[in-house]
Design a protein around this motif. Structure first.
Motif, PDB file in Angstrom:
ATOM      1  N   ALA A 179      37.803  37.629  37.326  1.00 43.31           N
ATOM      2  CA  ALA A 179      38.607  36.699  38.112  1.00 43.31           C
ATOM      3  C   ALA A 179      40.062  37.177  38.175  1.00 43.31           C
ATOM      4  O   ALA A 179      40.693  37.124  39.233  1.00 43.31           O
ATOM      5  N   ALA A 180      40.583  37.658  37.053  1.00 47.45           N
ATOM      6  CA  ALA A 180      41.953  38.168  37.016  1.00 47.45           C
ATOM      7  C   ALA A 180      42.104  39.384  37.933  1.00 47.45           C
ATOM      8  O   ALA A 180      43.095  39.503  38.667  1.00 47.45           O
ATOM      9  N   LEU A 181      41.129  40.255  37.910  1.00 50.65           N
ATOM     10  CA  LEU A 181      41.157  41.440  38.762  1.00 50.65           C
ATOM     11  C   LEU A 181      41.174  41.047  40.240  1.00 50.65           C
ATOM     12  O   LEU A 181      41.959  41.583  41.030  1.00 50.65           O
ATOM     13  N   GLN A 182      40.334  40.100  40.621  1.00 45.79           N
ATOM     14  CA  GLN A 182      40.304  39.652  42.013  1.00 45.79           C
ATOM     15  C   GLN A 182      41.641  39.040  42.420  1.00 45.79           C
ATOM     16  O   GLN A 182      42.135  39.271  43.524  1.00 45.79           O
ATOM     17  N   TYR A 183      42.231  38.269  41.523  1.00 41.45           N
ATOM     18  CA  TYR A 183      43.519  37.645  41.794  1.00 41.45           C
ATOM     19  C   TYR A 183      44.607  38.690  42.011  1.00 41.45           C
ATOM     20  O   TYR A 183      45.370  38.628  42.972  1.00 41.45           O
ATOM     21  N   VAL A 184      44.671  39.668  41.123  1.00 46.72           N
ATOM     22  CA  VAL A 184      45.687  40.716  41.239  1.00 46.72           C
ATOM     23  C   VAL A 184      45.446  41.557  42.488  1.00 46.72           C
ATOM     24  O   VAL A 184      46.399  41.934  43.189  1.00 46.72           O
ATOM     25  N   ARG A 185      44.205  41.829  42.805  1.00 53.50           N
ATOM     26  CA  ARG A 185      43.901  42.563  44.040  1.00 53.50           C
ATOM     27  C   ARG A 185      44.408  41.805  45.262  1.00 53.50           C
ATOM     28  O   ARG A 185      44.979  42.393  46.183  1.00 53.50           O
ATOM     29  N   LYS A 186      44.173  40.510  45.265  1.00 51.24           N
ATOM     30  CA  LYS A 186      44.595  39.697  46.400  1.00 51.24           C
ATOM     31  C   LYS A 186      46.113  39.696  46.531  1.00 51.24           C
ATOM     32  O   LYS A 186      46.652  39.880  47.616  1.00 51.24           O
ATOM     33  N   LEU A 187      46.808  39.475  45.419  1.00 47.15           N
ATOM     34  CA  LEU A 187      48.269  39.416  45.460  1.00 47.15           C
ATOM     35  C   LEU A 187      48.906  40.743  45.834  1.00 47.15           C
ATOM     36  O   LEU A 187      49.882  40.792  46.581  1.00 47.15           O
TER      37      LEU A 187
ATOM     38  N   GLY B 183      47.431  43.340  47.346  1.00 45.32           N
ATOM     39  CA  GLY B 183      46.933  43.961  48.564  1.00 45.32           C
ATOM     40  C   GLY B 183      46.231  45.280  48.313  1.00 45.32           C
ATOM     41  O   GLY B 183      45.862  45.989  49.246  1.00 45.32           O
ATOM     42  N   PHE B 184      46.041  45.629  47.034  1.00 48.39           N
ATOM     43  CA  PHE B 184      45.367  46.880  46.662  1.00 48.39           C
ATOM     44  C   PHE B 184      43.996  46.581  46.085  1.00 48.39           C
ATOM     45  O   PHE B 184      43.873  45.790  45.162  1.00 48.39           O
ATOM     46  N   ARG B 185      42.982  47.224  46.614  1.00 50.60           N
ATOM     47  CA  ARG B 185      41.663  47.151  45.979  1.00 50.60           C
ATOM     48  C   ARG B 185      41.673  48.052  44.754  1.00 50.60           C
ATOM     49  O   ARG B 185      41.186  47.725  43.703  1.00 50.60           O
ATOM     50  N   SER B 186      42.264  49.215  44.936  1.00 53.01           N
ATOM     51  CA  SER B 186      42.414  50.187  43.857  1.00 53.01           C
ATOM     52  C   SER B 186      43.810  50.789  44.010  1.00 53.01           C
ATOM     53  O   SER B 186      44.082  51.440  45.014  1.00 53.01           O
ATOM     54  N   PRO B 187      44.685  50.573  43.044  1.00 50.65           N
ATOM     55  CA  PRO B 187      46.059  51.044  43.194  1.00 50.65           C
ATOM     56  C   PRO B 187      46.170  52.566  43.067  1.00 50.65           C
ATOM     57  O   PRO B 187      45.296  53.211  42.499  1.00 50.65           O
ATOM     58  N   SER B 188      47.255  53.090  43.586  1.00 52.84           N
ATOM     59  CA  SER B 188      47.525  54.519  43.434  1.00 52.84           C
ATOM     60  C   SER B 188      47.815  54.815  41.968  1.00 52.84           C
ATOM     61  O   SER B 188      48.069  53.903  41.167  1.00 52.84           O
ATOM     62  N   ALA B 189      47.818  56.077  41.630  1.00 49.45           N
ATOM     63  CA  ALA B 189      48.068  56.485  40.246  1.00 49.45           C
ATOM     64  C   ALA B 189      49.423  55.978  39.762  1.00 49.45           C
ATOM     65  O   ALA B 189      49.556  55.554  38.612  1.00 49.45           O
ATOM     66  N   ARG B 190      50.421  55.983  40.624  1.00 58.14           N
ATOM     67  CA  ARG B 190      51.750  55.539  40.188  1.00 58.14           C
ATOM     68  C   ARG B 190      51.838  54.032  40.007  1.00 58.14           C
ATOM     69  O   ARG B 190      52.739  53.534  39.346  1.00 58.14           O
ATOM     70  N   ASN B 191      50.887  53.280  40.571  1.00 59.38           N
ATOM     71  CA  ASN B 191      50.872  51.822  40.414  1.00 59.38           C
ATOM     72  C   ASN B 191      49.795  51.328  39.453  1.00 59.38           C
ATOM     73  O   ASN B 191      49.730  50.132  39.159  1.00 59.38           O
TER      74      ASN B 191
ATOM     75  N   ASP C  93      47.164  47.327  35.994  1.00 60.41           N
ATOM     76  CA  ASP C  93      46.383  47.022  34.797  1.00 60.41           C
ATOM     77  C   ASP C  93      47.097  46.015  33.893  1.00 60.41           C
ATOM     78  O   ASP C  93      46.462  45.123  33.330  1.00 60.41           O
ATOM     79  N   ARG C  94      48.409  46.151  33.757  1.00 63.09           N
ATOM     80  CA  ARG C  94      49.182  45.178  32.963  1.00 63.09           C
ATOM     81  C   ARG C  94      49.093  43.790  33.579  1.00 63.09           C
ATOM     82  O   ARG C  94      48.976  42.789  32.868  1.00 63.09           O
ATOM     83  N   ALA C  95      49.153  43.722  34.897  1.00 63.88           N
ATOM     84  CA  ALA C  95      49.052  42.436  35.584  1.00 63.88           C
ATOM     85  C   ALA C  95      47.679  41.810  35.365  1.00 63.88           C
ATOM     86  O   ALA C  95      47.569  40.602  35.100  1.00 63.88           O
ATOM     87  N   VAL C  96      46.626  42.603  35.458  1.00 62.70           N
ATOM     88  CA  VAL C  96      45.272  42.086  35.209  1.00 62.70           C
ATOM     89  C   VAL C  96      45.169  41.566  33.776  1.00 62.70           C
ATOM     90  O   VAL C  96      44.644  40.471  33.541  1.00 62.70           O
ATOM     91  N   ASP C  97      45.687  42.310  32.824  1.00 60.06           N
ATOM     92  CA  ASP C  97      45.663  41.869  31.422  1.00 60.06           C
ATOM     93  C   ASP C  97      46.414  40.556  31.239  1.00 60.06           C
ATOM     94  O   ASP C  97      45.950  39.649  30.542  1.00 60.06           O
ATOM     95  N   ALA C  98      47.593  40.448  31.854  1.00 58.77           N
ATOM     96  CA  ALA C  98      48.404  39.236  31.720  1.00 58.77           C
ATOM     97  C   ALA C  98      47.724  38.029  32.352  1.00 58.77           C
ATOM     98  O   ALA C  98      47.710  36.931  31.771  1.00 58.77           O
TER      99      ALA C  98
END
Length: 74
Positions: free
Chosen positions: A24-32, A34-42, A47-52
Motif C-alpha cells: 500500500a505504501a509503495l502504491q501511494y508513493v508511486r501515485k504521488l 508519478g514514478f512507477r520505478s524511479p531513476s537510479a538518482r531518485n 525507497d525512504r518515502a516508501v519506508d516512511a
C-alpha cells in the motif's frame, strides 16, 4: 485515491501482513511521485518515502480504535 490500495483495517481486512502495508505504501508513493520505478538518482529518496509511509501506516493501524460490533444475545 489510488484504486489499487485496499483498506487494511478491521473489519474490512484481517491478518494484515507487513507485505500488505508495504504494498500500500509503495502504491501511494508511486501515485504521488508519478514514478512507477524511479531513476537510479531518485531510488534512494523513493525507497525512504516508501519506508516512511509504511511505518506511519503501521502506527496508524495499531492506534486505530474500531467500534466493536454489537453482540447479539440468543
Amino acid at each position: 485515491m489510488c484504486r489499487s490500495i485496499k483498506t487494511l483495517r478491521e473489519p474490512y481486512a484481517s491478518d494484515v501482513t507487513t507485505e500488505d502495508v508495504r504494498a500500500a505504501a509503495l502504491q501511494y508513493v508511486r501515485k504521488l511521485s508519478g514514478f512507477r520505478s524511479p531513476s537510479a538518482r531518485n531510488a534512494e529518496a523513493f525507497d525512504r518515502a516508501v519506508d516512511a509511509v509504511a511505518a506511519a501506516t503501521q502506527v496508524l493501524l495499531e492506534d486505530l480504535q474500531v467500534k466493536q460490533a454489537p453482540q447479539r444475545h440468543p
